[in-house]
Design a protein around this motif. Sequence first.
Motif, short mmCIF file in Angstrom:
data_model
loop_
_atom_site.label_atom_id
_atom_site.label_comp_id
_atom_site.label_asym_id
_atom_site.label_seq_id
_atom_site.Cartn_x
_atom_site.Cartn_y
_atom_site.Cartn_z
N THR A 52 0.84 -1.19 0.00
CA THR A 52 0.00 0.00 0.00
C THR A 52 0.88 1.24 0.00
O THR A 52 2.06 1.17 0.35
CB THR A 52 -0.97 0.01 1.22
OG1 THR A 52 -1.98 0.99 1.01
CG2 THR A 52 -0.25 0.28 2.53
N ASP A 99 -13.00 -3.15 13.39
CA ASP A 99 -12.02 -2.95 12.32
C ASP A 99 -11.21 -4.22 12.05
O ASP A 99 -10.55 -4.33 11.02
CB ASP A 99 -11.03 -1.83 12.66
CG ASP A 99 -11.57 -0.44 12.38
OD1 ASP A 99 -12.78 -0.31 12.10
OD2 ASP A 99 -10.77 0.52 12.46
N GLY A 104 -7.98 -6.74 6.47
CA GLY A 104 -8.02 -5.43 7.10
C GLY A 104 -6.65 -5.02 7.62
O GLY A 104 -5.61 -5.44 7.10
N PRO A 105 -6.65 -4.22 8.69
CA PRO A 105 -5.38 -3.70 9.22
C PRO A 105 -4.53 -4.78 9.86
O PRO A 105 -5.02 -5.86 10.23
CB PRO A 105 -5.83 -2.68 10.27
CG PRO A 105 -7.19 -3.13 10.67
CD PRO A 105 -7.80 -3.75 9.45
N TYR A 128 -3.38 0.16 7.79
CA TYR A 128 -4.53 -0.32 7.02
C TYR A 128 -4.12 -0.48 5.56
O TYR A 128 -3.26 0.28 5.07
CB TYR A 128 -5.68 0.69 7.12
CG TYR A 128 -6.35 0.72 8.48
CD1 TYR A 128 -7.61 0.15 8.66
CD2 TYR A 128 -5.73 1.30 9.58
CE1 TYR A 128 -8.23 0.16 9.90
CE2 TYR A 128 -6.35 1.32 10.82
CZ TYR A 128 -7.59 0.75 10.97
OH TYR A 128 -8.20 0.76 12.20
N PHE A 130 -4.67 0.69 2.62
CA PHE A 130 -5.35 1.83 2.01
C PHE A 130 -5.65 1.64 0.52
O PHE A 130 -6.71 2.06 0.05
CB PHE A 130 -4.53 3.11 2.20
CG PHE A 130 -4.29 3.45 3.64
CD1 PHE A 130 -5.34 3.82 4.47
CD2 PHE A 130 -3.02 3.39 4.18
CE1 PHE A 130 -5.13 4.13 5.81
CE2 PHE A 130 -2.79 3.70 5.51
CZ PHE A 130 -3.84 4.06 6.33
N ASN A 133 -8.60 -1.13 -0.33
CA ASN A 133 -9.98 -0.81 0.03
C ASN A 133 -10.09 0.70 0.16
O ASN A 133 -9.61 1.28 1.13
CB ASN A 133 -10.36 -1.51 1.34
CG ASN A 133 -11.81 -1.32 1.72
OD1 ASN A 133 -12.48 -0.41 1.24
ND2 ASN A 133 -12.29 -2.18 2.61
N TYR A 136 -10.89 2.76 3.29
CA TYR A 136 -9.85 3.09 4.27
C TYR A 136 -9.16 4.42 3.97
O TYR A 136 -8.38 4.90 4.79
CB TYR A 136 -8.79 1.99 4.33
CG TYR A 136 -9.25 0.69 4.94
CD1 TYR A 136 -10.06 0.66 6.08
CD2 TYR A 136 -8.86 -0.52 4.40
CE1 TYR A 136 -10.47 -0.53 6.64
CE2 TYR A 136 -9.26 -1.73 4.97
CZ TYR A 136 -10.06 -1.73 6.08
OH TYR A 136 -10.45 -2.91 6.64
N GLN A 137 -9.42 5.01 2.83
CA GLN A 137 -8.78 6.27 2.46
C GLN A 137 -9.57 7.46 2.99
O GLN A 137 -10.10 8.29 2.25
CB GLN A 137 -8.63 6.36 0.94
CG GLN A 137 -7.70 5.31 0.38
CD GLN A 137 -7.62 5.33 -1.13
OE1 GLN A 137 -8.10 6.25 -1.79
NE2 GLN A 137 -7.02 4.29 -1.69
N TYR A 141 -9.58 6.43 9.27
CA TYR A 141 -8.63 5.32 9.28
C TYR A 141 -7.19 5.80 9.33
O TYR A 141 -6.34 5.16 9.94
CB TYR A 141 -8.88 4.40 8.08
CG TYR A 141 -10.23 3.75 8.19
CD1 TYR A 141 -10.45 2.70 9.07
CD2 TYR A 141 -11.30 4.23 7.44
CE1 TYR A 141 -11.70 2.12 9.19
CE2 TYR A 141 -12.56 3.65 7.56
CZ TYR A 141 -12.75 2.60 8.44
OH TYR A 141 -13.99 2.04 8.57
N TYR A 142 -6.90 6.95 8.70
CA TYR A 142 -5.56 7.50 8.79
C TYR A 142 -5.21 7.77 10.27
O TYR A 142 -4.11 7.50 10.72
CB TYR A 142 -5.41 8.79 7.99
CG TYR A 142 -5.57 8.64 6.50
CD1 TYR A 142 -5.08 7.53 5.82
CD2 TYR A 142 -6.22 9.61 5.75
CE1 TYR A 142 -5.23 7.39 4.45
CE2 TYR A 142 -6.37 9.50 4.38
CZ TYR A 142 -5.88 8.38 3.73
OH TYR A 142 -6.04 8.25 2.38
N SER A 145 -4.02 4.77 12.31
CA SER A 145 -2.75 4.16 11.90
C SER A 145 -1.64 4.66 12.80
O SER A 145 -0.86 5.53 12.43
CB SER A 145 -2.46 4.47 10.44
OG SER A 145 -3.41 3.86 9.62
#
Length: 156
Positions: A52, A99, A104-105, A128, A130, A133, A136-137, A141-142, A145
């Motif tokens: 990612t 989550d 996923g993450p 994640y 990113f 999916n 996640y952007q 979600y950021y 992280s």
Amino acid sequence: MSFLKSILMVSALCLPVTAFAQEVVLTVNQGEKSVTLTMDDLKSMPFDEFETTTQWTQGGMQVFKGVSLKDFVAHFDVTEGMMNATAINDYTVEIPVSDAVENGPIIAYALNGQAMSVRENGPLWVIYPFDQNTAYQSEIYYSRSIWQLDRVTFDE
């Protein structure tokens, strides 16, 4: 360099690499119970790996490898609630256990095949996928992280 510093440096270089693998890298708190994990403990859990891009790394796609959050929470028999993730500087984020899904993450312990130093946002980083999916952007979600992770607390 002083004589004492020289002796200390040589002594540190003589330590077996396995000594560092046994250092506690993550403390997990769940109610009254507290468990400490070494890097070897984490690496013994099922792992996931994905490519990612991130807003914190340079050079395009990065390969992250680590324990899937899904397997991590399952290891502690957690199925709902919140996971408070805390970094070495005491910064804390809340990550919903929801989550913790397939693909996923992860709690990454390697970036591009290498262990991450504290300077490189390690040794552990919740990341994640990113690019896999687009949901996640987003800032939600950021913000989850968290890098330099060293403590996790599960809400009861």
